[in-house]
Design a protein around this motif. Structure first.
Motif, mmCIF file in Angstrom:
data_model
loop_
_atom_site.group_PDB
_atom_site.id
_atom_site.type_symbol
_atom_site.label_atom_id
_atom_site.label_comp_id
_atom_site.label_asym_id
_atom_site.label_seq_id
_atom_site.Cartn_x
_atom_site.Cartn_y
_atom_site.Cartn_z
ATOM 1 N N MET A 1 61.019 -2.171 31.015
ATOM 2 C CA MET A 1 59.945 -2.103 32.005
ATOM 3 C C MET A 1 60.178 -0.903 32.916
ATOM 4 N N THR A 2 59.197 -0.057 33.066
ATOM 5 C CA THR A 2 59.313 1.129 33.904
ATOM 6 C C THR A 2 58.696 0.856 35.268
ATOM 7 N N ASN A 3 59.540 0.692 36.257
ATOM 8 C CA ASN A 3 59.039 0.426 37.594
ATOM 9 C C ASN A 3 58.464 1.675 38.233
ATOM 10 N N ILE A 4 57.363 1.513 38.953
ATOM 11 C CA ILE A 4 56.839 2.575 39.783
ATOM 12 C C ILE A 4 57.553 2.484 41.128
ATOM 13 N N ALA A 5 57.933 3.606 41.694
ATOM 14 C CA ALA A 5 58.774 3.620 42.883
ATOM 15 C C ALA A 5 58.170 2.809 44.024
ATOM 16 N N ASN A 6 59.026 2.058 44.687
ATOM 17 C CA ASN A 6 58.625 1.299 45.868
ATOM 18 C C ASN A 6 58.415 2.270 47.017
ATOM 19 N N PRO A 7 57.216 2.299 47.622
ATOM 20 C CA PRO A 7 56.965 3.243 48.716
ATOM 21 C C PRO A 7 57.800 2.952 49.957
ATOM 22 N N LEU A 8 58.326 1.723 50.061
ATOM 23 C CA LEU A 8 59.143 1.359 51.217
ATOM 24 C C LEU A 8 60.630 1.430 50.905
ATOM 25 N N ALA B 1 66.747 -6.756 42.737
ATOM 26 C CA ALA B 1 65.983 -7.053 43.949
ATOM 27 C C ALA B 1 64.501 -7.182 43.622
ATOM 28 N N SER B 2 63.999 -6.319 42.732
ATOM 29 C CA SER B 2 62.596 -6.377 42.328
ATOM 30 C C SER B 2 62.273 -7.723 41.691
ATOM 31 N N LEU B 3 63.107 -8.134 40.733
ATOM 32 C CA LEU B 3 62.860 -9.390 40.026
ATOM 33 C C LEU B 3 63.018 -10.589 40.955
ATOM 34 N N THR B 4 63.994 -10.526 41.858
ATOM 35 C CA THR B 4 64.170 -11.617 42.824
ATOM 36 C C THR B 4 62.965 -11.727 43.739
ATOM 37 N N ALA B 5 62.448 -10.581 44.197
ATOM 38 C CA ALA B 5 61.267 -10.587 45.052
ATOM 39 C C ALA B 5 60.060 -11.165 44.322
ATOM 40 N N VAL B 6 59.926 -10.839 43.042
ATOM 41 C CA VAL B 6 58.820 -11.373 42.233
ATOM 42 C C VAL B 6 58.923 -12.894 42.137
ATOM 43 N N LEU C 1 55.166 -9.666 37.931
ATOM 44 C CA LEU C 1 55.804 -8.770 36.958
ATOM 45 C C LEU C 1 54.869 -7.622 36.588
ATOM 46 N N ILE C 2 53.595 -7.945 36.423
ATOM 47 C CA ILE C 2 52.616 -6.891 36.115
ATOM 48 C C ILE C 2 52.509 -5.923 37.286
ATOM 49 N N TYR C 3 52.594 -6.471 38.508
ATOM 50 C CA TYR C 3 52.482 -5.596 39.684
ATOM 51 C C TYR C 3 53.600 -4.565 39.718
ATOM 52 N N ILE C 4 54.849 -4.986 39.527
ATOM 53 C CA ILE C 4 55.931 -4.006 39.625
ATOM 54 C C ILE C 4 55.966 -3.088 38.396
ATOM 55 N N TRP C 5 55.267 -3.472 37.347
ATOM 56 C CA TRP C 5 55.193 -2.625 36.157
ATOM 57 C C TRP C 5 54.107 -1.563 36.309
ATOM 58 N N ILE C 6 52.871 -1.989 36.615
ATOM 59 C CA ILE C 6 51.760 -1.032 36.694
ATOM 60 C C ILE C 6 50.933 -1.151 37.980
ATOM 61 N N GLY C 7 51.117 -2.244 38.718
ATOM 62 C CA GLY C 7 50.227 -2.512 39.846
ATOM 63 C C GLY C 7 50.355 -1.576 41.020
ATOM 64 N N ARG C 8 51.521 -0.975 41.175
ATOM 65 C CA ARG C 8 51.668 -0.043 42.298
ATOM 66 C C ARG C 8 50.892 1.241 42.052
ATOM 67 N N ARG C 9 50.599 1.516 40.785
ATOM 68 C CA ARG C 9 49.754 2.670 40.484
ATOM 69 C C ARG C 9 48.298 2.330 40.789
ATOM 70 N N ASN C 10 47.891 1.127 40.430
ATOM 71 C CA ASN C 10 46.538 0.648 40.743
ATOM 72 C C ASN C 10 46.516 -0.871 40.590
#
Length: 229
Positions: free
Chosen positions: A1-8, A161-166, A198-207
């Motif tokens: 899974m390719t995460n899009i960078a967290n803006p925070l 941390a990403s998966l725990t937050a999800v 899971l979908i959000y951290i995969w592609i949702g941060r892009r849109n």
């Protein structure tokens, strides 16, 4: 899974945790304070209040909802395709979840929360307005974009941390539906929250719009079914 960078990612962990706590307190506090008076509008009122607080907190840090994925799509055709794909997977997860969870907990439906929609055009139009505000945009922006993004930053910004937050966001999302759907609905909704997270951290941060649209379509079908009895 390719995460899009967290803006925070560069935000302080304590700051992200504080912002997260403030929004969660508003979501829980407003809903619980209104439930004795209205089971229909307590949830929407809490998400509206939380959106105001979350928007302020993002602005204070120099961010906006666009940084978390609420952007005009580069391609509406691609957005439609992603929406269809997400909705298809949603049906599989929701159907499978209902079948398995139903072996342990009874399905009590919506406990009469939306009975006023049946055959009631004004009630149907009212609930559809909530579906496409509270039940799609607000819930995706809060439970996916804001809570997961801040939770990830508060936990250190790692893959774990990403998966725990999800997972934590999914549990909270399920809890939000317990008061009228019982344990069956809370678990199934939590599974849907896990999928969407899971979908959000995969592609949702892009849109995030495909998630919003899939969520809105699912709720629209449910409420239209109720209206038509």
């Amino acid at each position: 899974m390719t995460n899009i960078a967290n803006p925070l990612a560069n935000a302080s962990r304590s700051g992200a945790l504080l912002d997260l706590a403030m929004v969660v307190v508003v979501l829980v506090g407003v809903k619980q304070s209104l439930l004795p008076y209205t089971i229909v509008y307590a949830g929407p009122a809490s998400t509206f209040a939380a959106m105001l607080v979350a928007t302020f907190l993002l602005h204070r840090r120099g961010f906006g909802w666009s940084d978390l994925g609420l952007r005009w799509p580069e391609s509406w055709l691609k957005t439609a395709g992603l929406t269809a794909a997400i909705f298809a997977v949603f049906l599989i997860v929701a159907g499978g979840g209902q079948a398995v969870v139903g072996q342990f907990f009874p399905d009590i439906g919506a406990s009469g929360r939306f009975d006023f929609v049946k055959g009631n055009l004004v009630g149907y139009l009212t609930i559809m307005a909530l579906v496409w505000t509270h039940g799609s945009f607000f819930e995706e922006l809060l439970f996916r974009a804001f809570i997961i993004t801040n939770g990830e930053a508060a936990l250190g910004g790692t893959r774990a941390a990403s998966l725990t937050a999800v997972v934590l966001a999914a549990i909270f999302f399920g809890y939000r539906h317990y008061y009228y759907q019982g344990m069956h609905g809370a678990i199934v909704t939590g599974l849907i929250g896990l999928l969407f997270g899971l979908i959000y951290i995969w592609i949702g941060r892009r849109n995030i719009l495909p998630l919003v649209f899939a969520h809105g379509i699912a709720n629209s079908i449910a409420q239209t079914s109720r209206f038509l009895s």
